[in-house]
Scaffold this active site. Structure first.
Site, PDB file in Angstrom:
ATOM      1  N   GLU A   1      26.699  57.664 -63.645  1.00  0.00           N
ATOM      2  CA  GLU A   1      25.955  58.711 -63.860  1.00  0.00           C
ATOM      3  C   GLU A   1      24.666  58.714 -64.412  1.00  0.00           C
ATOM      4  OE1 GLU A   1      28.987  61.078 -66.228  1.00  0.00           O
ATOM      5  OE2 GLU A   1      27.247  61.817 -67.255  1.00  0.00           O
TER       6      GLU A   1
ATOM      7  N   CYS B   1      17.664  60.286 -67.805  1.00  0.00           N
ATOM      8  CA  CYS B   1      18.562  59.581 -68.581  1.00  0.00           C
ATOM      9  C   CYS B   1      19.434  58.499 -67.953  1.00  0.00           C
ATOM     10  CB  CYS B   1      19.644  60.577 -69.396  1.00  0.00           C
ATOM     11  SG  CYS B   1      20.900  59.635 -70.283  1.00  0.00           S
TER      12      CYS B   1
ATOM     13  N   CYS C   1      31.884  51.456 -71.508  1.00  0.00           N
ATOM     14  CA  CYS C   1      31.465  50.694 -72.498  1.00  0.00           C
ATOM     15  C   CYS C   1      32.324  50.283 -73.521  1.00  0.00           C
ATOM     16  CB  CYS C   1      30.715  51.977 -73.157  1.00  0.00           C
ATOM     17  SG  CYS C   1      29.654  51.361 -74.687  1.00  0.00           S
TER      18      CYS C   1
ATOM     19  N   CYS D   1      32.935  54.223 -79.691  1.00  0.00           N
ATOM     20  CA  CYS D   1      32.464  55.460 -80.459  1.00  0.00           C
ATOM     21  C   CYS D   1      33.649  56.514 -80.441  1.00  0.00           C
ATOM     22  CB  CYS D   1      31.258  55.989 -80.333  1.00  0.00           C
ATOM     23  SG  CYS D   1      29.810  54.469 -80.639  1.00  0.00           S
TER      24      CYS D   1
ATOM     25  N   CYS E   1      32.834  59.755 -78.089  1.00  0.00           N
ATOM     26  CA  CYS E   1      32.175  59.401 -76.718  1.00  0.00           C
ATOM     27  C   CYS E   1      32.950  59.175 -75.408  1.00  0.00           C
ATOM     28  CB  CYS E   1      31.132  58.276 -76.860  1.00  0.00           C
ATOM     29  SG  CYS E   1      30.179  57.923 -75.447  1.00  0.00           S
TER      30      CYS E   1
ATOM     31  N   GLY F   1      27.157  53.233 -71.634  1.00  0.00           N
ATOM     32  CA  GLY F   1      26.782  51.821 -71.964  1.00  0.00           C
ATOM     33  C   GLY F   1      26.044  51.641 -73.143  1.00  0.00           C
TER      34      GLY F   1
ATOM     35  N   SER G   1      18.431  53.534 -76.602  1.00  0.00           N
ATOM     36  CA  SER G   1      19.265  54.096 -77.788  1.00  0.00           C
ATOM     37  C   SER G   1      20.234  53.015 -77.775  1.00  0.00           C
ATOM     38  CB  SER G   1      19.805  55.162 -77.385  1.00  0.00           C
ATOM     39  OG  SER G   1      20.756  55.854 -78.113  1.00  0.00           O
TER      40      SER G   1
ATOM     41  N   SER H   1      21.871  55.220 -83.066  1.00  0.00           N
ATOM     42  CA  SER H   1      22.806  56.246 -83.174  1.00  0.00           C
ATOM     43  C   SER H   1      23.113  56.072 -84.491  1.00  0.00           C
ATOM     44  CB  SER H   1      23.734  55.948 -82.134  1.00  0.00           C
ATOM     45  OG  SER H   1      23.028  56.221 -80.801  1.00  0.00           O
TER      46      SER H   1
ATOM     47  N   CYS I   1      27.169  62.198 -72.127  1.00  0.00           N
ATOM     48  CA  CYS I   1      27.278  60.763 -71.644  1.00  0.00           C
ATOM     49  C   CYS I   1      29.012  60.533 -71.367  1.00  0.00           C
ATOM     50  CB  CYS I   1      27.404  60.065 -73.493  1.00  0.00           C
ATOM     51  SG  CYS I   1      26.517  59.050 -73.328  1.00  0.00           S
TER      52      CYS I   1
HETATM   53  N1  SAH Z   1      25.450  53.092 -76.515  1.00  0.00           N
HETATM   54  C1  SAH Z   1      24.119  53.736 -76.826  1.00  0.00           C
HETATM   55  C2  SAH Z   1      23.299  54.774 -76.121  1.00  0.00           C
HETATM   56  C3  SAH Z   1      24.425  55.728 -75.316  1.00  0.00           C
HETATM   57  S1  SAH Z   1      24.709  57.199 -76.148  1.00  0.00           S
HETATM   58  C4  SAH Z   1      24.101  54.295 -78.170  1.00  0.00           C
HETATM   59  O1  SAH Z   1      25.118  54.494 -78.836  1.00  0.00           O
HETATM   60  O2  SAH Z   1      23.137  54.906 -78.701  1.00  0.00           O
HETATM   61  C5  SAH Z   1      23.226  58.428 -76.386  1.00  0.00           C
HETATM   62  C6  SAH Z   1      23.727  59.004 -77.622  1.00  0.00           C
HETATM   63  O3  SAH Z   1      24.624  60.283 -77.185  1.00  0.00           O
HETATM   64  C7  SAH Z   1      24.174  58.339 -78.624  1.00  0.00           C
HETATM   65  O4  SAH Z   1      23.560  58.622 -79.930  1.00  0.00           O
HETATM   66  C8  SAH Z   1      25.798  58.813 -78.671  1.00  0.00           C
HETATM   67  O5  SAH Z   1      26.330  58.502 -79.859  1.00  0.00           O
HETATM   68  C9  SAH Z   1      25.586  60.303 -78.394  1.00  0.00           C
HETATM   69  N2  SAH Z   1      26.900  60.679 -77.942  1.00  0.00           N
HETATM   70  C10 SAH Z   1      27.800  60.324 -76.963  1.00  0.00           C
HETATM   71  N3  SAH Z   1      28.800  61.063 -76.749  1.00  0.00           N
HETATM   72  C11 SAH Z   1      28.547  62.201 -77.355  1.00  0.00           C
HETATM   73  C12 SAH Z   1      29.129  63.252 -77.428  1.00  0.00           C
HETATM   74  N4  SAH Z   1      30.185  63.764 -76.858  1.00  0.00           N
HETATM   75  N5  SAH Z   1      28.500  64.365 -78.217  1.00  0.00           N
HETATM   76  C13 SAH Z   1      27.308  64.140 -78.919  1.00  0.00           C
HETATM   77  N6  SAH Z   1      26.567  63.085 -78.673  1.00  0.00           N
HETATM   78  C14 SAH Z   1      27.159  62.101 -78.032  1.00  0.00           C
END
Ligand code: SAH
Length: 365
Positions: free
Chosen positions: A93, A106, A113, A117, A120, A160, A192, A215, A334
């Protein structure tokens, strides 16, 4: 033997390949322009090349062109979320957002991934595979062709972990910012990361002028570890030291992303700890009210808590913004749209309320 992926080749590499085949070097220029400026969807669009040359290109190269299988358009702000089908049947996406200063896309850097986290959606089914440079570029190319509007900003913040697909991401950035291609300024590209220290240090030495976003999501290792498994590998001290090196070498100010989760990382004691943690860093904080996913029970901080957290940082000299929630009426953060699409295709429209505007087709999964 696998065919060479023509859209992932640099201008110089394409020129060398064409010359080796006995073609004039201007052929490489023409082809590169078709790929990266005119955003062609296949060799047959390259009408200033002979049919014979087009046929031999088809023999020798693979041509990455993503197929749009889903599109949601926000009625609130025009945000467009795309689902693309890759040649191997995987789905990714991408999101297009319209801002006053230009259009931003984006992109995803991997299918799924493996960082895990907790909040996510992209990581729930693990990592499928890395994306090729051409597959990252084509998310932008297809969107620019579809909207007919120039993309001026690109954030690698979709599904990712870019540092887990390092070489392809760097090649992608060089192609995207090439003046003979789409020519997107490196200053308008943000990558990021969840904080993979060797990747950050390597990126600092690439000679790129892109923005690095970290992050952070917590002011101490304990809370961070509860949200992000990678924090067990790299502690905050080390991560922030690498970020500082990035600033020193590139002169680029950092972005610290902080997703606010109610009762987990959003009280003022945590705001105070965050201030001491980053007061000597050169960057700003981007607060993101966490976007809850149904697989986890994290709750978004309420407006008052977000505002109090924001104000605390600001009052203590930290530059801070609250991320505007774009496309709130369509699937949020995400990987959520992709996950829902795949779950629906597998299990037969469990949620049943997908409202795709326009050209939705069913992919063969
Ligand atoms: N892997 C990379 C980039 C992808 S996520 C990273 O970790 O930075 C982009 C941003 O969105 C990251 O800061 C991630 O922690 C955040 N993110 C992912 N899912 C989320 C959610 N459900 N709510 C808020 N932020 C989220």
């Amino acid at each position: 033997m696998e065919k060479c992926d023509i859209k992932s080749l640099t201008y110089e590499e394409l020129t060398a390949v064409m010359e080796k085949q006995g073609e004039k070097s201007y052929r490489a220029k023409q082809i590169y322009e078709w790929l990266h400026v005119k955003l062609a969807e296949g060799f047959d669009e390259m009408t200033n090349l002979s049919q014979t040359l087009r046929n031999s290109l088809k023999e020798e190269f693979s041509f990455t062109c993503l197929k749009t299988v889903g599109l949601q358009v926000s009625k609130l702000d025009g945000t467009r979320k795309y689902l693309f089908l890759l040649s191997d049947g995987n789905i990714i996406e991408s999101v297009w957002m319209k801002y006053k200063h230009g259009n931003s896309v984006c992109i995803s850097s991997q299918v799924g991934c493996r960082m895990g986290c907790r909040f996510c959606a992209s990581t729930l089914d693990g990592l499928e595979r890395n994306l090729l440079p051409s597959e990252m570029l084509d998310q932008i190319y297809r969107i620019q062709r579809d909207t007919g509007e120039r993309v001026s900003n690109v954030v690698v913040m979709g599904s990712g972990e870019p540092m887990d697909n390092y070489d392809n991401v760097i090649r992608f950035i060089r192609l995207l910012s090439d003046s003979r291609g789409l020519n997107i300024s490196q200053r308008n590209i943000t990558v990021s990361t969840c904080g993979i220290v060797p990747g950050i240090r390597r990126l600092a030495k690439e000679g790129l002028a892109i923005t690095l976003a970290l992050s952070l999501h917590a002011p101490n290792d304990q809370v961070r570890r509860s949200l992000m498994p990678i924090a067990n590998r790299y502690g905050l001290e080390e991560v922030l030291d690498a970020c500082h090196e990035y600033f020193i070498r590139t002169g680029r100010r950092l972005t610290f992303e902080y997703s606010l989760v109610s009762g987990v990382n959003d009280n003022l004691k945590e705001a105070a700890a965050l201030v001491s943690l980053i007061k000597d860093q050169h960057g700003h904080v981007n607060l993101i009210p966490v976007n809850p996913i149904k697989e986890r029970d994290y709750v978004q901080s309420d407006r008052k808590a977000v505002e109090a957290f924001r104000k605390y940082l600001e009052d203590h000299g930290i530059a801070v913004t609250v991320r505007r929630e774009m496309g709130r009426d369509i699937d949020g953060a995400c990987g959520q749209l992709r996950k829902r699409f795949i779950d629906n295709s597998r299990g037969g429209a469990r949620d049943g309320d997908m409202c795709f505007d326009g050209h939705r087709e069913s992919p063969d999964l």
